[in-house]
Design a protein around this motif. Structure first.
Motif, PDB file in Angstrom:
ATOM      1  N   UNK A 175     -27.095 -15.570 -18.040  1.00  0.00           N
ATOM      2  CA  UNK A 175     -25.809 -16.213 -17.991  1.00  0.00           C
ATOM      3  C   UNK A 175     -25.927 -17.627 -18.684  1.00  0.00           C
ATOM      4  N   UNK A 176     -26.957 -18.080 -19.185  1.00  0.00           N
ATOM      5  CA  UNK A 176     -27.065 -19.400 -19.812  1.00  0.00           C
ATOM      6  C   UNK A 176     -26.280 -19.493 -21.180  1.00  0.00           C
ATOM      7  N   UNK A 177     -26.414 -18.400 -21.847  1.00  0.00           N
ATOM      8  CA  UNK A 177     -25.505 -18.475 -23.050  1.00  0.00           C
ATOM      9  C   UNK A 177     -26.434 -17.943 -24.246  1.00  0.00           C
ATOM     10  N   UNK A 178     -27.669 -17.129 -23.916  1.00  0.00           N
ATOM     11  CA  UNK A 178     -28.442 -16.715 -24.975  1.00  0.00           C
ATOM     12  C   UNK A 178     -27.957 -15.388 -25.475  1.00  0.00           C
ATOM     13  N   UNK A 179     -27.385 -14.601 -24.911  1.00  0.00           N
ATOM     14  CA  UNK A 179     -26.906 -13.422 -25.604  1.00  0.00           C
ATOM     15  C   UNK A 179     -25.565 -13.695 -26.289  1.00  0.00           C
ATOM     16  N   UNK A 180     -24.822 -14.796 -25.788  1.00  0.00           N
ATOM     17  CA  UNK A 180     -23.548 -15.157 -26.350  1.00  0.00           C
ATOM     18  C   UNK A 180     -23.673 -15.681 -27.518  1.00  0.00           C
ATOM     19  N   UNK A 181     -24.805 -16.290 -27.751  1.00  0.00           N
ATOM     20  CA  UNK A 181     -25.261 -16.959 -29.124  1.00  0.00           C
ATOM     21  C   UNK A 181     -25.453 -15.877 -29.877  1.00  0.00           C
ATOM     22  N   UNK A 182     -26.483 -15.285 -29.514  1.00  0.00           N
ATOM     23  CA  UNK A 182     -26.772 -14.047 -30.687  1.00  0.00           C
ATOM     24  C   UNK A 182     -25.751 -13.198 -30.905  1.00  0.00           C
ATOM     25  N   UNK A 183     -24.823 -13.164 -30.023  1.00  0.00           N
ATOM     26  CA  UNK A 183     -23.499 -12.271 -30.472  1.00  0.00           C
ATOM     27  C   UNK A 183     -22.763 -12.750 -31.356  1.00  0.00           C
TER      28      UNK A 183
END
Lengths: 257, 305
Positions: free
Chosen positions: B41-49
């Motif tokens: 939930x830190x934002x890694x996958x959102x960044x990649x997205x």
């Protein structure tokens, strides 16, 4: 992407779609042949022989174009809605979204898949129909144009449905509660002349009326509506559906977060 | 310096009001092996997205190999290969079909695609699975299939989101070797992982993200240098005395033949060994008690909390 690369992407999507529905042909191609055989047998041959003439032709001849068109409409719609929603459901749509394939090619790819299935089913159903009645095509140009435009229109509608769908139930609601009633009320089994004025006027808002009558004109040379007007209406519906589907893909509604 | 990826002021607020990214800045050099770490939930996958267009950003700029995604996303996408965390292919298609389709979406002709499929399936040990439907593959094979799929258009930047999750140790090591090989050949690799030893052994640079913000962004070497204290486990040849102590060193006796030594920054472990030797205690083996990066990771997250 260069035009050649776009062409390859389009061919890839079309190939993928054709392989998908031919792999499961017992679910995609066979049912139409069986259902339409029953329609021809019951409505055309058994009941039709007691009805006599309609629109200046035998009842069997009268219903054949509408039934062929019904198969095209349901199959082109079903192909795109199930394929596109399936891609959303298993997330494989991301394969396309992360690629440089432009939205208009994605749209064209899914639609051409729906059109190819619609046309293939049209050939199957027409072959079945020819076992019951001799078909003398009035205008091949009109027949081909109506089939192409109609399958494009309902493929686009299937894609729009798939974009909004969240569950498999959502992709069966529209065909069950909208498409089927519109088809039955679109003049497949009767001439609009039989309707009271009020209902005949209401029917003018049903796109299936134009689709069925334009196709009937192409096959038999008879129609309840002007063929030119029918083409204009089908073309307008198709344009609106295309613009809306393109808008949905461009904004990424329900596809991108 | 030329960058494979440049992110400036990237923000993402989801429709439910959740601010997943709070203006992050990040630069990844070309040819780098870069780790993007953070808790769930830190934002890694959102960044990649956002980078690969599956998530619409709220604000900020993203450039891939100098190409702004707002100006020419298709061109930026050509440089990118993405291996997502979740399996996202049609499990009813064969391995070959999945790869042919992906190649087609990048405009790669069938003949070229087949040649590349031969290459990548061989490199990833999937040649004999070429005609197998994806649903019949094991978890590790599915991960390797996703790597092959991400490489089919030969991208210069490869992003892997938890690529070794659920993969057994042997397969994981083979995957590391493969990633090192393609990195050595010039492909920039950006990796998110929960296995911190994976990041420590593979990556040269690292960013840690927490609550949608970059907590630190430095080289792996610098980050580990900041560690003030390390704990080592020492195995002795002789039985250890009950009251063992060495002046200046904090020691804990684990059992009769095992010792735990806490080494502060500036202390010399060689000196400890020498003083133990003087007291007749020979050390036959030594190991770090815990993953050093894990220690650093936890400490950074605690500071940010």
């Amino acid at each position: 992407m260069t035009p050649y690369e776009q062409y390859i992407a389009l061919l890839t999507l079309l190939r993928k779609e054709i392989r998908r529905y031919t792999r499961i042909w017992t679910q995609t191609l066979l049912p139409s042949a069986i259902t339409m055989s029953l329609y021809f047998l019951i409505f055309g041959s058994l009941i039709g022989s007691r009805i006599g003439q309609m629109g200046g032709v035998s009842y069997m001849e009268f219903v054949v174009p509408g039934l062929i068109m019904m198969a095209i409409v349901t199959n082109s719609y079903a192909n795109v809605v199930s394929s596109f929603f399936g891609s959303k459901f298993n997330n494989s749509i991301e394969e396309l979204l992360v690629s440089p394939t432009p939205n208009h090619i994605i749209l064209l790819g899914f639609v051409s898949g729906g059109v190819s299935r619609g046309m293939l089913v049209a050939v199957i159903v027409t072959t079945v129909a020819s076992l019951f009645v001799e078909l003398n095509i009035h205008s091949y140009a009109v027949v081909v144009a109506v089939v192409a435009l109609t399958s494009v229109l309902f493929s686009l509608c299937g894609l729009i449905n798939a974009v909004f769908a969240n569950t498999f139930d959502d992709i069966s609601i529209v065909p069950t509660f909208v498409l089927t009633p519109l088809t039955y009320l679109g003049g497949v089994f009767y001439s609009l002349e039989l309707l009271p004025d009020f209902w005949a006027t209401v029917s003018q808002a049903n796109p299936l009326v134009y689709v069925v009558n334009a196709f009937r004109f192409g096959v038999l040379g008879v129609s309840d509506v002007s063929v030119g007007f029918a083409f204009a209406m089908i073309g307008s519906f198709t344009l609106v559906a295309y613009l809306y589907a393109a808008h949905l893909l461009r904004t990424g509604k329900r596809l991108r977060t | 310096m030329s960058y494979a990826l440049e992110i400036e002021g990237l923000e993402k607020i989801y429709a439910n009001g959740l601010q997943a990214l709070k203006g992050i800045d990040l630069k990844v050099s070309q040819g780098d092996f870069f780790a993007l770490l953070g808790p769930n939930g830190a934002g890694k996958s959102t960044t990649i997205g956002v980078i690969c267009s599956l998530v619409n950003k709220t604000a900020g700029t993203v450039r891939v190999k100098g190409v702004d995604i707002d100006a020419d996303f298709p061109k930026a996408k050509r440089h990118l290969g993405v291996v997502p965390q979740e399996f996202n292919f049609n499990v009813f298609e064969s391995v070959e079909d999945i790869l042919i389709h992906q190649a087609g979406y990048y405009g790669i002709p069938l003949k070229t695609a087949r040649e590349r499929i031969d290459t990548y399936l061989a490199k990833l040990g999937l040649t004999d699975k070429r005609h197998t439907r994806a649903r019949m593959l094991s978890g590790g094979m599915k991960r390797r299939l996703m790597i092959a799929r991400a490489l089919i258009h030969e991208p210069s930047v490869l992003i892997l989101d938890e690529p070794t999750a659920g993969v057994d140790i042997e397969m994981r090591r083979a995957m590391y070797d493969f990633l090192k090989e393609i990195n050595a050949a010039g492909t920039t690799i950006i990796l998110t992982t929960h296995y911190l030893e994976e990041a420590e052994s593979l990556c040269r640079n690292i960013a840690i993200i927490n609550h949608g913000e970059i907590v630190t962004n430095t080289s792996m070497k610098n980050l580990l240098r900041e560690l003030h204290r390390e704990t080592f486990i020492l195995d002795a040849r002789e039985r250890l005395p009950e009251d063992l102590s060495v002046e200046g060193f904090e020691l804990t006796r684990v059992d009769d033949f095992c010792l735990q030594a806490h080494i502060e920054q500036g202390q010399d472990i060689a000196e400890l060994m020498s003083r133990l030797h003087d007291r007749g205690i020979g050390i036959i083996s030594m190991r770090n008690r815990e993953n050093r990066l894990e220690q650093m990771f936890v400490s950074l997250l605690e500071q940010g909390a």
